[in-house]
Design a protein around this motif. Structure first.
Motif, PDB file in Angstrom:
ATOM      1  N   ASP A   1       0.827  -1.206   0.000  1.00  0.00           N
ATOM      2  CA  ASP A   1       0.000   0.000   0.000  1.00  0.00           C
ATOM      3  C   ASP A   1       0.864   1.259   0.000  1.00  0.00           C
ATOM      4  O   ASP A   1       1.838   1.373   0.746  1.00  0.00           O
TER       5      ASP A   1
ATOM      6  N   TYR B   1       0.620   5.305   0.616  1.00  0.00           N
ATOM      7  CA  TYR B   1      -0.255   6.326   1.193  1.00  0.00           C
ATOM      8  C   TYR B   1      -0.452   7.491   0.231  1.00  0.00           C
ATOM      9  O   TYR B   1      -1.566   7.979   0.048  1.00  0.00           O
TER      10      TYR B   1
ATOM     11  N   GLN C   1      -3.534   5.196  -2.109  1.00  0.00           N
ATOM     12  CA  GLN C   1      -4.639   5.823  -1.398  1.00  0.00           C
ATOM     13  C   GLN C   1      -4.901   7.252  -1.859  1.00  0.00           C
ATOM     14  O   GLN C   1      -6.038   7.647  -2.088  1.00  0.00           O
TER      15      GLN C   1
ATOM     16  N   GLN D   1      -8.283  11.264  -3.849  1.00  0.00           N
ATOM     17  CA  GLN D   1      -8.311  10.355  -2.689  1.00  0.00           C
ATOM     18  C   GLN D   1      -9.258   9.219  -2.986  1.00  0.00           C
ATOM     19  O   GLN D   1     -10.369   9.434  -3.481  1.00  0.00           O
ATOM     20  N   ARG D   2      -8.815   8.017  -2.651  1.00  0.00           N
ATOM     21  CA  ARG D   2      -9.649   6.844  -2.904  1.00  0.00           C
ATOM     22  C   ARG D   2     -10.881   6.894  -2.023  1.00  0.00           C
ATOM     23  O   ARG D   2     -10.813   7.162  -0.824  1.00  0.00           O
TER      24      ARG D   2
END
Length: 273
Positions: free
Chosen positions: A184, A186, A213, A271-272
């Motif tokens: 992941d 950020y 993200q 932004q997700r």
């Protein structure tokens, strides 16, 4: 200056606002007396730069216009990608906001890459990894174009300009960003002078975009060399599950083409959902 100070106090906590304001005043004084033309202390960082006005512009853009609001500094350790890292000012901003973050920096301009490495070494930032690569669709060597006139400018592009009269060019390695993403992420920051869609397409094709993200992207469009509109770019992000906001699309002189040529730019924050 009043607007800058107001922006600082409206964006940060009171202790950070006071500290940034004092550092801002010291930079203004330094600009007037040319105390040190090749290096400066800002916050706790020692920063080398090729040209003081360009350095001051980067500090103002990155630290004094933190939109959207940065998270608190005690945020969970994160991985951040800085695409188009230049001399590393935005990387230092991220470390200031997220001290435990790991940052992957990509900067193909060899002059800026040297300053980037010096600034990470000077501040003992062992959690930073730097790579001398342009980002794009393929793994190959590509031509990097840059303006030879503006002193200290770090702007460069792998998109061949259409009507420049004062360019330098050199061959640099390009790499696909997906190779560097296996967990992941950020935040992905991209400021790569017109190659944003190439990177976005490659991340979508490999599915690695699903690991990201947030994104902060400086979007570029000149109507000739670049093949996508702002609406197309935002539409692709939204189809991939991001909510997006952006600043006004503005025209300004390109750093790597002749002075009467203009490029439209804006900042995109995704932004997700």
């Amino acid at each position: 200056m009043i607007n800058q100070i107001f922006g600082i106090f409206s964006s940060y906590s009171l202790p950070d606002s006071i500290r940034l304001s004092l550092n801002y005043l010291l930079l203004i004084i330094g600009n007037r007396i040319h105390r040190n033309e090749r290096g400066e202390r800002f916050l706790s960082f020692l920063i080398e730069f090729p040209y003081r006005p360009a350095f001051f512009g980067l500090i103002s853009e990155i630290f004094f216009h933190p939109f959207p609001q940065p998270e608190p500094k005690n945020f969970t350790p994160v991985i951040i990608i800085d695409g188009g890292a230049n001399i590393g000012i935005r990387t230092l901003f991220y470390i200031w906001r997220y001290p435990n973050a790991r940052v992957l920096c990509f900067e193909p301009n060899p002059v800026m890459f040297r300053y980037l490495n010096n600034n990470m070494d000077n501040n003992h930032l062992s959690q930073i990894n730097t790579f001398p690569y342009a980002l794009g669709r393929e793994d190959k060597d590509v031509m990097l174009y840059f303006n030879k006139t503006p002193r200290g400018s770090g702007s460069a592009t792998v998109v061949a300009p259409t009507n420049s009269t004062d360019e330098g060019a050199l061959m640099v390695p390009m790499r696909r960003l997906s190779h560097f993403i296996d967990t992941d992420i950020y935040l992905l920051k991209l400021d790569i002078e017109g190659a944003e869609m190439d990177v976005l397409d490659e991340l979508c094709a490999t599915g690695k975009i699903g690991l990201i993200q947030k994104m902060v992207i400086e979007y570029h469009f000149d109507g000739h060399a670049f093949r996508h509109t702002l609406e197309e770019f935002l539409g692709k992000l939204k189809r991939e599950g991001y909510s997006c906001i952006h600043t006004t699309l503005e025209k300004g002189p390109s750093a790597y083409v002749e002075a009467n040529y203009v490029m439209s730019t804006c900042m995109i924050y995704a932004q997700r959902i």
